[in-house]
Design a protein around this motif. Structure first.
Motif, PDB file in Angstrom:
ATOM      1  N   THR A 135     -66.691   4.103 -37.853  1.00 30.05           N
ATOM      2  CA  THR A 135     -65.811   3.235 -37.384  1.00 30.05           C
ATOM      3  C   THR A 135     -65.130   3.514 -36.057  1.00 30.05           C
ATOM      4  OG1 THR A 135     -63.928   3.835 -38.638  1.00 30.05           O
ATOM      5  CG2 THR A 135     -65.617   2.164 -39.499  1.00 30.05           C
ATOM      6  N   PRO A 136     -64.692   2.570 -35.221  1.00 31.65           N
ATOM      7  CA  PRO A 136     -64.014   3.068 -33.929  1.00 31.65           C
ATOM      8  C   PRO A 136     -62.499   3.700 -34.396  1.00 31.65           C
ATOM      9  CG  PRO A 136     -64.383   0.783 -33.760  1.00 31.65           C
ATOM     10  CD  PRO A 136     -64.912   1.251 -35.248  1.00 31.65           C
ATOM     11  N   THR A 137     -62.066   3.551 -35.436  1.00 31.42           N
ATOM     12  CA  THR A 137     -60.776   4.442 -35.679  1.00 31.42           C
ATOM     13  C   THR A 137     -61.254   5.837 -36.190  1.00 31.42           C
ATOM     14  OG1 THR A 137     -59.856   2.216 -36.719  1.00 31.42           O
ATOM     15  CG2 THR A 137     -58.915   4.482 -37.221  1.00 31.42           C
ATOM     16  N   GLU A 138     -62.430   6.028 -36.839  1.00 34.94           N
ATOM     17  CA  GLU A 138     -62.647   7.316 -37.131  1.00 34.94           C
ATOM     18  C   GLU A 138     -63.155   8.151 -36.003  1.00 34.94           C
ATOM     19  OE1 GLU A 138     -65.745   6.898 -39.864  1.00 34.94           O
ATOM     20  OE2 GLU A 138     -64.505   6.357 -41.709  1.00 34.94           O
ATOM     21  N   LEU A 139     -63.967   7.536 -35.083  1.00 33.82           N
ATOM     22  CA  LEU A 139     -64.132   8.385 -33.984  1.00 33.82           C
ATOM     23  C   LEU A 139     -63.157   8.593 -32.981  1.00 33.82           C
ATOM     24  CD1 LEU A 139     -67.407   6.122 -32.949  1.00 33.82           C
ATOM     25  CD2 LEU A 139     -67.549   8.276 -33.827  1.00 33.82           C
ATOM     26  N   THR A 140     -62.023   7.854 -32.980  1.00 32.04           N
ATOM     27  CA  THR A 140     -60.785   7.857 -32.116  1.00 32.04           C
ATOM     28  C   THR A 140     -60.110   9.279 -32.832  1.00 32.04           C
ATOM     29  OG1 THR A 140     -60.289   5.621 -31.962  1.00 32.04           O
ATOM     30  CG2 THR A 140     -58.708   7.313 -31.674  1.00 32.04           C
ATOM     31  N   SER A 141     -60.204   9.367 -34.021  1.00 32.19           N
ATOM     32  CA  SER A 141     -59.606  10.781 -34.561  1.00 32.19           C
ATOM     33  C   SER A 141     -60.455  11.816 -34.396  1.00 32.19           C
ATOM     34  CB  SER A 141     -59.303  10.586 -36.159  1.00 32.19           C
ATOM     35  OG  SER A 141     -60.724  10.335 -36.866  1.00 32.19           O
ATOM     36  N   ILE A 142     -61.662  11.644 -34.302  1.00 37.01           N
ATOM     37  CA  ILE A 142     -62.687  12.977 -33.892  1.00 37.01           C
ATOM     38  C   ILE A 142     -62.567  13.299 -32.555  1.00 37.01           C
ATOM     39  CG2 ILE A 142     -65.294  13.389 -33.739  1.00 37.01           C
ATOM     40  CD1 ILE A 142     -65.707  11.530 -36.358  1.00 37.01           C
ATOM     41  N   VAL A 143     -62.312  12.334 -31.644  1.00 34.92           N
ATOM     42  CA  VAL A 143     -62.274  12.524 -30.244  1.00 34.92           C
ATOM     43  C   VAL A 143     -61.109  13.474 -30.167  1.00 34.92           C
ATOM     44  CG1 VAL A 143     -61.841  11.608 -28.059  1.00 34.92           C
ATOM     45  CG2 VAL A 143     -63.515  10.669 -29.429  1.00 34.92           C
ATOM     46  N   GLU A 144     -60.000  13.102 -30.785  1.00 32.93           N
ATOM     47  CA  GLU A 144     -58.695  13.622 -30.565  1.00 32.93           C
ATOM     48  C   GLU A 144     -58.774  15.053 -31.214  1.00 32.93           C
ATOM     49  OE1 GLU A 144     -55.811  11.322 -32.586  1.00 32.93           O
ATOM     50  OE2 GLU A 144     -55.737  10.003 -31.056  1.00 32.93           O
ATOM     51  N   GLU A 145     -59.323  15.366 -32.312  1.00 27.35           N
ATOM     52  CA  GLU A 145     -59.761  16.704 -32.732  1.00 27.35           C
ATOM     53  C   GLU A 145     -60.255  17.713 -31.686  1.00 27.35           C
ATOM     54  OE1 GLU A 145     -61.579  16.461 -36.649  1.00 27.35           O
ATOM     55  OE2 GLU A 145     -59.747  15.151 -37.362  1.00 27.35           O
ATOM     56  N   LEU A 146     -61.495  16.928 -31.234  1.00 27.23           N
ATOM     57  CA  LEU A 146     -62.093  17.695 -30.499  1.00 27.23           C
ATOM     58  C   LEU A 146     -61.409  18.055 -29.098  1.00 27.23           C
ATOM     59  CD1 LEU A 146     -65.641  15.893 -30.734  1.00 27.23           C
ATOM     60  CD2 LEU A 146     -65.114  18.103 -31.650  1.00 27.23           C
ATOM     61  N   LYS A 147     -60.696  17.242 -28.406  1.00 22.64           N
ATOM     62  CA  LYS A 147     -59.884  17.351 -27.428  1.00 22.64           C
ATOM     63  C   LYS A 147     -59.119  18.586 -27.519  1.00 22.64           C
ATOM     64  CE  LYS A 147     -60.087  13.006 -24.705  1.00 22.64           C
ATOM     65  NZ  LYS A 147     -59.357  11.798 -24.385  1.00 22.64           N
TER      66      LYS A 147
ATOM     67  N   THR B 124     -68.677  11.136 -23.516  1.00 29.65           N
ATOM     68  CA  THR B 124     -69.606  10.008 -23.733  1.00 29.65           C
ATOM     69  C   THR B 124     -69.522   9.357 -25.412  1.00 29.65           C
ATOM     70  OG1 THR B 124     -71.288  11.432 -22.574  1.00 29.65           O
ATOM     71  CG2 THR B 124     -72.291   9.865 -24.273  1.00 29.65           C
ATOM     72  N   LEU B 125     -68.737  10.192 -25.994  1.00 34.20           N
ATOM     73  CA  LEU B 125     -68.232   9.768 -27.504  1.00 34.20           C
ATOM     74  C   LEU B 125     -67.285   8.807 -27.402  1.00 34.20           C
ATOM     75  CD1 LEU B 125     -68.678  10.233 -30.395  1.00 34.20           C
ATOM     76  CD2 LEU B 125     -66.711  11.910 -30.217  1.00 34.20           C
ATOM     77  N   GLU B 126     -66.397   8.913 -26.301  1.00 32.39           N
ATOM     78  CA  GLU B 126     -65.468   7.658 -26.040  1.00 32.39           C
ATOM     79  C   GLU B 126     -65.784   6.511 -25.472  1.00 32.39           C
ATOM     80  OE1 GLU B 126     -61.350   9.859 -24.763  1.00 32.39           O
ATOM     81  OE2 GLU B 126     -62.764   9.859 -23.355  1.00 32.39           O
ATOM     82  N   GLU B 127     -67.263   6.724 -24.703  1.00 29.88           N
ATOM     83  CA  GLU B 127     -67.927   5.338 -24.399  1.00 29.88           C
ATOM     84  C   GLU B 127     -68.466   4.684 -25.452  1.00 29.88           C
ATOM     85  OE1 GLU B 127     -70.408   6.727 -21.230  1.00 29.88           O
ATOM     86  OE2 GLU B 127     -68.790   7.008 -20.041  1.00 29.88           O
ATOM     87  N   HIS B 128     -69.154   5.581 -26.374  1.00 29.18           N
ATOM     88  CA  HIS B 128     -69.689   4.853 -27.530  1.00 29.18           C
ATOM     89  C   HIS B 128     -68.721   4.494 -28.558  1.00 29.18           C
ATOM     90  CE1 HIS B 128     -73.439   6.524 -25.824  1.00 29.18           C
ATOM     91  NE2 HIS B 128     -73.606   7.557 -26.659  1.00 29.18           N
ATOM     92  N   ARG B 129     -67.573   4.839 -28.588  1.00 24.41           N
ATOM     93  CA  ARG B 129     -66.674   4.151 -29.284  1.00 24.41           C
ATOM     94  C   ARG B 129     -66.330   3.055 -29.046  1.00 24.41           C
ATOM     95  NH1 ARG B 129     -61.065   6.802 -28.486  1.00 24.41           N
ATOM     96  NH2 ARG B 129     -61.555   5.490 -26.647  1.00 24.41           N
ATOM     97  N   ASP B 130     -65.832   2.952 -27.852  1.00 21.90           N
ATOM     98  CA  ASP B 130     -65.710   1.636 -27.154  1.00 21.90           C
ATOM     99  C   ASP B 130     -66.653   0.582 -27.126  1.00 21.90           C
ATOM    100  OD1 ASP B 130     -63.170   2.762 -26.370  1.00 21.90           O
ATOM    101  OD2 ASP B 130     -63.825   3.083 -24.506  1.00 21.90           O
ATOM    102  N   LYS B 131     -67.885   1.058 -26.945  1.00 20.53           N
ATOM    103  CA  LYS B 131     -69.017  -0.070 -27.363  1.00 20.53           C
ATOM    104  C   LYS B 131     -69.125  -0.375 -28.517  1.00 20.53           C
ATOM    105  CE  LYS B 131     -72.042  -2.091 -24.566  1.00 20.53           C
ATOM    106  NZ  LYS B 131     -71.590  -2.849 -23.400  1.00 20.53           N
TER     107      LYS B 131
END
Length: 380
Positions: A196-208, A235-242
């Motif tokens: 889900t976009p929410t899960e991907l947001t948390s993953i992006v924050e962890e990776l950053k 790229t992960l952020e772009e996929h999350r937004d899409k």
């Protein structure tokens, strides 16, 4: 030479006692009928739409009279209504000399959309009390209204679902490249869970956060790896937004198969009138109208392109509006289906609704054709 005499012509003459505005309006003029009808309606629901503080607003009864009479004369533009209030005797009399501008008229019109529906019901019930209609018979027909949206802003459910499925596969591959721990957690679960976009947001924050904690790269290979990981996170952020966009499209679609980007409520359907004769699908609405004695008694908008699926919910809306079902329903062959016939039979309605092949079955070449499935002998 004979001298001609004309009536006095004085543009800026002063009148001591002003004349009545409605002295030239006939007693049986429709504008008086509109005024009398609105005066008899209960506009109590309108009062809750106004604030108790601030400047006194225009009376809703006056605004409603002006808009109804304007619609009655095919005037739908708020700017044109503003002009009529300044120079048309009928509008000046209806408004009592008030001069609301086009912005005020438009705000009122948008504010009372739901209340207008209640006013419509009150008016129909008033006509029923006067004996003009009985509310027992429904003559139903529909028409398609084209939306003002651009016809090239279409969104199709099948395409969105396919794009979303492909995006999910790209996300799994990308996450496996970025961090093996994340993909292992997903594979450890008994079922593959979609991101889900929410899960991907948390993953992006962890990776950053993990990337920021790493020491600054010194070698050429380490710098290249650092840039690669930053690009993967982007790229992960772009996929999350899409993905969020696809989910939003599916929520807007609901049970429909298509919609317009600029008018999400409009569904793509084939219109009867097409200048090029190609029958192109355009964004629009299926408007259903019920009448009795040439008076509209009910209306509703549906996203279904065909009339067959609208009969049952439309008749049920009649029951919600007037607290009883009609005893007789009259409609064309576009509403004929087994489900609709069963509904009307169980509701004890007299159904005057043809089915699609009614006229075709009356032809001799259809009756005399022994090879049609309907004419074959059934051996139990």
């Amino acid at each position: 030479m004979e001298k001609r005499h004309f009536r006095p012509y004085i543009q800026n003459q002063i009148v001591l006692f002003p004349e009545r505005v409605d002295k030239d309006i006939a007693e049986d003029d429709p504008v008086r009928f509109i005024s009398a009808i609105v005066d008899g309606l209960d506009l109590e629901p309108f009062k809750k739409l106004y604030y108790t503080m601030g400047r006194s607003p225009y009376h809703p009864k006056m605004m409603l009279k002006v808009i109804i009479y304007a619609y009655m004369n095919n005037v739908y533009s708020c700017r044109e209504m503003e002009k009529r209030l300044l120079r048309d005797t009928h509008f000046i009399w209806l408004a009592g000399g008030e001069k609301p501008d086009f912005v005020t008229i438009n705000r009122f019109r948008n504010r009372v959309k739901r209340e207008i529906n209640e006013i419509f019901t009150q008016l129909v019930l008033l006509l029923a009390e006067r004996g003009l209609i009985s509310l027992d018979v429904e003559y139903i027909d529909g028409t398609k209204i084209e939306s003002k949206a651009n016809k090239y802003t279409f969104v199709w459910r099948k395409n969105v679902e396919r794009y979303r499925s492909n995006l999910m596969e790209k996300l799994r591959v990308l996450l496996q490249q970025v961090d093996d721990v994340i993909i292992q957690d997903q594979q450890a679960k008994p079922e593959v869970v979609e991101f889900t976009p929410t899960e991907l947001t948390s993953i992006v924050e962890e990776l950053k956060e993990a990337l920021d904690k790493e020491p600054a790269p010194e070698t050429k290979e380490a710098k290249a790896e650092h840039r690669k990981r930053k690009k993967q996170i982007k790229t992960l952020e772009e996929h999350r937004d899409k993905l969020a966009e696809y989910d939003q499209r599916l929520d807007q679609l609901g049970k429909r198969n298509s919609m317009s980007k600029t008018d999400p409520d409009a569904t793509f359907m084939r219109m009867k009138e097409d200048a090029k004769g190609k029958g192109l699908a355009k964004p629009g609405y299926n408007l259903q109208i019920a009448t009795e004695n040439q008076i509209i008694t009910d209306y509703a908008l549906f996203p279904n392109p065909s009339d067959t699926c609208t009969l049952i919910p439309f008749v049920e809306s009649f029951q919600e509006r007037y607290d009883h079902l009609p005893t007789t329903v009259v409609a064309d062959a576009g509403y004929g289906s087994e489900e609709n016939y069963r509904f009307m039979d169980e509701s004890e309605m007299d159904a005057y609704v043809k089915y699609n092949y009614f006229h075709q079955e009356q032809r001799p070449r259809y009756k005399n054709n022994p090879f049609l499935p309907e004419h074959l002998y059934y051996n139990a």
